[in-house]
Design an enzyme around this catalytic site. Structure first.
Site, PDB file in Angstrom:
ATOM      1  N   CYS A 113      16.599   4.279  -3.744  1.00 38.80           N
ATOM      2  CA  CYS A 113      17.388   3.357  -4.550  1.00 38.80           C
ATOM      3  C   CYS A 113      18.873   3.569  -4.353  1.00 38.80           C
ATOM      4  CB  CYS A 113      17.043   3.510  -6.024  1.00 38.80           C
ATOM      5  SG  CYS A 113      15.434   2.825  -6.389  1.00 38.80           S
ATOM      6  N   LEU A 114      19.574   2.553  -4.778  1.00 36.56           N
ATOM      7  CA  LEU A 114      21.015   2.554  -4.644  1.00 36.56           C
ATOM      8  C   LEU A 114      21.632   3.021  -5.958  1.00 36.56           C
ATOM      9  CD1 LEU A 114      22.925   1.599  -2.389  1.00 36.56           C
ATOM     10  CD2 LEU A 114      23.064  -0.581  -3.597  1.00 36.56           C
TER      11      LEU A 114
END
Ligand code: NAG
Ligand code: NAG
Length: 186
Positions: free
Chosen positions: A63-64
């Site tokens: 994920c970012l």
């Protein structure tokens, strides 16, 4: 109090959390430079002993993360850490405000409405990566180590650093994962 923290854990990506903070850990904390912690990261490495994490550890997605100073009314030095994570076919973001303590690189997270401090977070920054250690202070006994990288594909040397970091926090090798980028977090 277990519920909000467990919920937060489930939401905040792929992560999981931890246990009681021993004050001694503060002095274990090596370098921290706030500027180096700001900006965009990929959460490329994870380790936790939360049961739901252990069950799902092979299904995690990269994920970012975006770390930015929070608006001044939230307090001096407060950071806003936003995580983007896949939820089914959708993509969601979740933000949490990190309040600095007197120890550089040590933050606490307080649940917005309850006012209960749920997490202690230690951050060690490097030029291209950061090592995070989170303990959940709600008595559930979860803890979490996370590797943030500026690139989706960190060098093996960086992965090795994270593996050593997580091992030092007590995570067995098999519980340290490097989730693939499924594209959902972009
Ligand atoms: C935190 O950052 C997110 C994403 O930029 C933003 O939507 C949110 O309003 C910010 N929250 C605070 C309290 O600054
Ligand atoms: C997770 O690890 C911590 C620290 O070693 C321990 O205190 C806790 O009981 C463990 N929790 C679970 C659910 O295994």
């Amino acid at each position: 109090m277990a519920a909000p923290c467990s919920l937060w854990m489930a939401l905040v990506l792929l992560g999981a959390l931890g246990v009681l903070p021993a004050p001694a850990r503060a002095s274990e904390q090596p370098g921290f430079q706030r500027d180096q912690f700001l900006g965009r990261w990929f959460a490329v490495g994870l380790a936790s002993n939360a049961s739901w994490f252990l069950e799902q550890k092979d299904n995690q997605a990269m994920c970012l993360i975006v770390v930015a100073p929070a608006a001044p009314e939230h307090g001096q030095g407060v950071l806003n850490l936003t995580t983007g994570f896949p939820r089914g076919e959708e993509y969601e973001t979740r933000s949490m405000l990190l309040t600095p303590t007197n120890t550089p690189g040590h933050y606490t997270y307080t649940a917005p409405y309850s006012g209960i401090e749920l997490q202690d977070l230690w951050v060690e920054t490097h030029k291209k990566y950061a090592l995070l250690y989170t303990v959940c202070a709600d008595g559930t006994g979860f803890h979490l180590a996370t590797l943030y990288s500026r690139t989706e594909t960190p060098q093996d040397a960086v992965k090795d650093k994270f593996t050593a970091f997580a091992a030092a926090k007590g995570f067995p090798k098999e519980d340290i994962v490097f989730p693939p980028n499924t594209g959902k977090c972009m």
